[in-house]
Motif scaffolding. Structure first.
Motif, PDB file in Angstrom:
ATOM      1  N   UNK A 172       0.729  -1.427  -0.146  1.00 19.04           N
ATOM      2  CA  UNK A 172      -0.030   0.012  -0.014  1.00 19.04           C
ATOM      3  C   UNK A 172       1.059   1.291  -0.189  1.00 19.04           C
ATOM      4  N   UNK A 173       0.305   2.221  -0.613  1.00 17.01           N
ATOM      5  CA  UNK A 173       1.188   3.589  -0.365  1.00 17.01           C
ATOM      6  C   UNK A 173       0.193   4.887   0.356  1.00 17.01           C
ATOM      7  N   UNK A 174       0.588   5.274   0.848  1.00 19.36           N
ATOM      8  CA  UNK A 174      -0.177   6.469   1.624  1.00 19.36           C
ATOM      9  C   UNK A 174       0.545   7.894   1.059  1.00 19.36           C
ATOM     10  N   UNK A 175      -0.275   8.915   0.714  1.00 19.95           N
ATOM     11  CA  UNK A 175       0.358  10.218   0.313  1.00 19.95           C
ATOM     12  C   UNK A 175      -0.657  11.377   0.831  1.00 19.95           C
ATOM     13  N   UNK A 176      -0.001  12.278   1.070  1.00 25.94           N
ATOM     14  CA  UNK A 176      -0.418  13.669   1.751  1.00 25.94           C
ATOM     15  C   UNK A 176      -0.469  14.371   0.343  1.00 25.94           C
ATOM     16  N   UNK A 177      -1.582  14.833  -0.209  1.00 23.89           N
ATOM     17  CA  UNK A 177      -1.699  15.566  -1.381  1.00 23.89           C
ATOM     18  C   UNK A 177      -2.129  17.044  -0.936  1.00 23.89           C
ATOM     19  N   UNK A 178      -1.522  18.099  -1.450  1.00 20.99           N
ATOM     20  CA  UNK A 178      -1.560  19.382  -1.122  1.00 20.99           C
ATOM     21  C   UNK A 178      -1.935  20.014  -2.429  1.00 20.99           C
ATOM     22  N   UNK A 179      -3.118  20.741  -2.529  1.00 22.09           N
ATOM     23  CA  UNK A 179      -3.562  21.554  -3.674  1.00 22.09           C
ATOM     24  C   UNK A 179      -3.741  22.817  -3.487  1.00 22.09           C
ATOM     25  N   UNK A 180      -3.695  23.779  -4.558  1.00 21.14           N
ATOM     26  CA  UNK A 180      -3.857  25.255  -4.061  1.00 21.14           C
ATOM     27  C   UNK A 180      -5.365  25.593  -4.465  1.00 21.14           C
ATOM     28  N   UNK A 181      -5.859  26.187  -3.694  1.00 20.92           N
ATOM     29  CA  UNK A 181      -7.532  26.761  -3.766  1.00 20.92           C
ATOM     30  C   UNK A 181      -7.529  27.857  -4.729  1.00 20.92           C
ATOM     31  N   UNK A 182      -8.591  27.939  -5.385  1.00 23.03           N
ATOM     32  CA  UNK A 182      -8.876  29.199  -6.244  1.00 23.03           C
ATOM     33  C   UNK A 182      -8.794  30.414  -5.457  1.00 23.03           C
ATOM     34  N   UNK A 183      -8.577  31.558  -5.901  1.00 23.28           N
ATOM     35  CA  UNK A 183      -8.350  32.867  -4.844  1.00 23.28           C
ATOM     36  C   UNK A 183      -9.651  33.055  -4.194  1.00 23.28           C
ATOM     37  N   UNK A 184     -10.955  32.797  -4.686  1.00 24.77           N
ATOM     38  CA  UNK A 184     -12.005  32.987  -4.003  1.00 24.77           C
ATOM     39  C   UNK A 184     -11.872  32.164  -2.763  1.00 24.77           C
ATOM     40  N   UNK A 185     -11.268  31.169  -2.735  1.00 26.77           N
ATOM     41  CA  UNK A 185     -11.663  30.429  -1.272  1.00 26.77           C
ATOM     42  C   UNK A 185     -10.264  30.533  -0.478  1.00 26.77           C
ATOM     43  N   UNK A 186      -9.419  31.497  -0.659  1.00 31.86           N
ATOM     44  CA  UNK A 186      -8.376  31.886   0.310  1.00 31.86           C
ATOM     45  C   UNK A 186      -9.092  32.079   1.536  1.00 31.86           C
ATOM     46  N   UNK A 187      -8.192  31.738   2.561  1.00 30.06           N
ATOM     47  CA  UNK A 187      -8.684  32.166   3.978  1.00 30.06           C
ATOM     48  C   UNK A 187      -7.484  32.442   4.855  1.00 30.06           C
ATOM     49  N   UNK A 188      -7.871  32.591   6.066  1.00 29.79           N
ATOM     50  CA  UNK A 188      -6.999  32.838   7.294  1.00 29.79           C
ATOM     51  C   UNK A 188      -5.847  31.640   7.228  1.00 29.79           C
ATOM     52  N   UNK A 189      -6.311  30.381   6.931  1.00 27.96           N
ATOM     53  CA  UNK A 189      -5.600  29.361   6.870  1.00 27.96           C
ATOM     54  C   UNK A 189      -4.567  29.090   5.583  1.00 27.96           C
ATOM     55  N   UNK A 190      -4.656  30.225   4.830  1.00 32.52           N
ATOM     56  CA  UNK A 190      -3.887  30.028   3.552  1.00 32.52           C
ATOM     57  C   UNK A 190      -4.598  29.524   2.400  1.00 32.52           C
ATOM     58  N   UNK A 191      -3.855  29.109   1.488  1.00 32.70           N
ATOM     59  CA  UNK A 191      -4.553  28.739   0.025  1.00 32.70           C
ATOM     60  C   UNK A 191      -4.537  27.364  -0.202  1.00 32.70           C
ATOM     61  N   UNK A 192      -4.220  26.564   0.797  1.00 29.74           N
ATOM     62  CA  UNK A 192      -3.851  24.943   0.688  1.00 29.74           C
ATOM     63  C   UNK A 192      -5.127  24.304   0.870  1.00 29.74           C
ATOM     64  N   UNK A 193      -5.237  23.057   0.090  1.00 28.10           N
ATOM     65  CA  UNK A 193      -6.181  22.010   0.119  1.00 28.10           C
ATOM     66  C   UNK A 193      -5.479  20.989   0.570  1.00 28.10           C
ATOM     67  N   UNK A 194      -5.764  20.109   1.666  1.00 28.26           N
ATOM     68  CA  UNK A 194      -4.952  18.901   2.188  1.00 28.26           C
ATOM     69  C   UNK A 194      -6.051  17.564   1.882  1.00 28.26           C
TER      70      UNK A 194
END
Length: 552
Positions: free
Chosen positions: A390-412
């Motif tokens: 098995x493989x485990x991977x944490x994928x981090x993608x960038x959110x659209x600017x309209x979804x930016x927040x005080x947590x940054x622009x990462x989707x995990x």
């Protein structure tokens, strides 16, 4: 951690008191003995929906009381403070439900709602089942989990602050654009309204003064008549002043015979003479004031009408007219400021945006590094759990600017692949029940110091596995129990043998009434129970020896 649980009239449980210990505790028993009833009961004091079907047959109400150690968590303390809840060294939660559906919930003897109880419960206990889709397995929580693991609080704070600054700059620029656009539409009206208000020149408190003076003028004749009467009473004939002077003269002569014995009487008459003189003058002046101007009342009426008319026109009270004038002046000033001021606001917004992007990028880089570290740790845990492919991977993608927040622009998102040639996918959609449990366990072991709740409960996480895999699962649960309290419902003897405390769940039937009981096992009783789990209904000496070996 969970200290104790008191259960009354829940399904098959009549009355049950259980004391729990720190570390790794296991609960075992035959299938159907009632282990799930314990979890349902605990769920009630953690905010799970209460249903009357849980009330024991023949009873009219159920109740569950749980006692926890207080926890040192800033968010938890804020939740309690926001809801005016007090606590000391321990937390006691009691919930009851009647057959009519009426329920009560108490937090340290303070009544609370079921919604608030659910929020409180999140900080006290995590319950994981074989097909659990909450907590670690819910993609909505993956960002917070990764951030807790990474521990880069300063970068998170910098991102929060820069986003707040940027949001405020956006708000100010948008507000200025709105004001200018609206003001330009009404520029001619603004200039007219300002001129009109300036000509009228309303003053704060003016209306009250005008109405008071108008009232006075309306009754001027009667006021003057009574003032004249008072004046004449004091000055006509032998007036009061003359009488006081005569009295004063007599006292003065009498004093000559008694060496000033009546000086105080003389002084009192002197004061009275001064007061009377002042009163006469005041009445005379008051009479003169009443009739200053024959047209004054007409002028006051016109002024009041003009002020009220302006107030109606602008939809405000008369007292608010001066403030309205200043508001119109500010709006006109914003037009005159024009593009120069707006350009400055736009530039400030751009600067704040760049600062936010820089902070969010720094946070992103820290997350990438933390994700690589977490992936490595989880992959190390998988081979002993018989998931070496098995493989485990944490994928981090960038959110659209309209979804930016005080947590940054990462989707995990935590993704897995269970076979060498299979694609990666979200962990809660790709893995089967048994695989899901083992992935979750591998994650939890590595996240145990990353803001875990003080008590974790695993419901048959080892279902469908045995032998070396069950041993590996048990070892990891025991490791987890060194940092937090772990309670496991299990059918695997390899897991049960590693517990630091062991509870057995049994079901008894007497006089057609079935009751579930739970009791803590001694060392000898533990050996017998694990031997039962190994051998089945008939416990052999070989099974007892194997149980002892597992326990050691």
């Amino acid at each position: 951690m969970l200290r104790s649980l008191n259960i009354n009239n829940v399904v098959l449980i009549d009355r049950l008191d259980i004391d729990f210990a720190p570390g790794f505790g296991v609960l075992t028993g035959e299938t159907g003995a009632g282990k799930s009833i314990l979890l349902d009961s605990l769920g009630l004091v953690l905010g799970k929906r209460a249903e009357t079907s849980l009330i024991r047959q023949g009873a009219d109400r159920l109740s569950v009381t749980a006692v926890f150690d207080n926890i040192d968590n800033a968010e938890f303390r804020k939740l309690l403070s926001d809801n005016d809840l007090e606590t000391g060294d321990e937390i006691m939660i009691k919930r009851s439900l009647t057959s009519s559906g009426a329920g009560k919930i108490f937090f340290n003897d303070q009544p609370i709602s079921a919604k608030l109880l659910k929020e409180i419960g999140k900080y006290l206990v995590e319950i994981h089942g074989q097909f659990d889709n909450q907590g670690l397995l819910n993609p909505a929580n993956h960002l917070a989990i990764l951030d807790s693991f990474g521990g880069y609080e300063a970068l998170k704070q910098s991102c929060r602050q820069s986003f707040s600054d940027y949001s405020e700059a956006v708000k100010q620029r948008a507000s200025a654009e709105h004001d200018i656009a609206k003001a330009k539409e009404d520029e001619d009206n603004l200039r007219h309204w300002i001129k009109e208000l300036e000509q009228t020149a309303p003053c704060q408190g003016e209306m009250a003064e005008l109405q008071s003076r108008r009232q006075e003028l309306m009754h001027a004749e009667k006021i003057i008549e009574n003032l004249n009467y008072a004046y004449n009473a004091l000055t006509s004939g032998r007036d009061v002043s003359s009488a006081l002077r005569s009295a004063q003269s007599g006292i003065d002569k009498a004093n000559g015979y008694v060496d000033g014995k009546y000086d105080e009487i003389y002084a009192a008459l002197d004061r009275a003479l001064i007061e009377v003189t002042d009163v006469v003058d005041a009445i005379e002046n008051a009479s003169a004031d009443i009739g200053v101007n024959a047209n004054e009342q007409e002028n006051i009426d016109s002024r009041i009408f003009a002020l009220k008319d302006l107030a109606r026109k602008h939809g405000v009270d008369v007292e608010e007219l001066p403030a309205k004038l200043e508001e119109f002046k500010r709006q006109l000033s914003s037009i005159e400021m024009g593009e120069d001021g707006l350009t400055a606001l736009r530039q400030d917004e751009q600067n704040k945006r760049l600062a936010y992007v820089a902070a969010a990028n720094a946070l992103h880089q820290a997350r990438v590094e933390a994700a690589q570290k977490l992936d490595k740790f989880v992959m190390t845990e998988l081979p002993p759990l018989k998931m070496d492919k098995a493989r485990f991977e944490t994928v981090i993608t960038a959110k659209d600017e309209t979804a930016w927040s005080d947590k940054g622009f990462d989707d995990v998102c935590f993704t897995v692949a269970t076979n060498p040639n299979s694609p990666q996918g979200p962990i809660n959609k790709i893995a089967s029940g048994g695989e899901l449990s083992r992935f979750m366990l591998a994650l939890k072991v590595n996240l145990m110091s990353a803001g875990s709740v003080p008590t974790m409960i695993f419901d048959e996480i080892d279902a469908g596995i045995g032998g070396a895999v069950a041993q590996a699962v048990g070892e990891r649960l025991a490791r987890l129990g060194q940092s937090v309290q772990v309670l496991v419902v299990t059918h695997a003897p390899q897991v049960a043998a590693l517990g630091t405390s062991h509870f057995k769940v049994e079901k008894h039937t007497k006089d057609d009434i079935t009751t579930t009981t739970v009791y803590c096992l001694s060392a000898a009783e533990r050996q017998e129970e694990i031997a039962r789990m190994l051998a089945g209904e008939t416990i052999t000496d070989e099974a007892r020896a194997a149980a002892l070996k597992l326990m050691r």
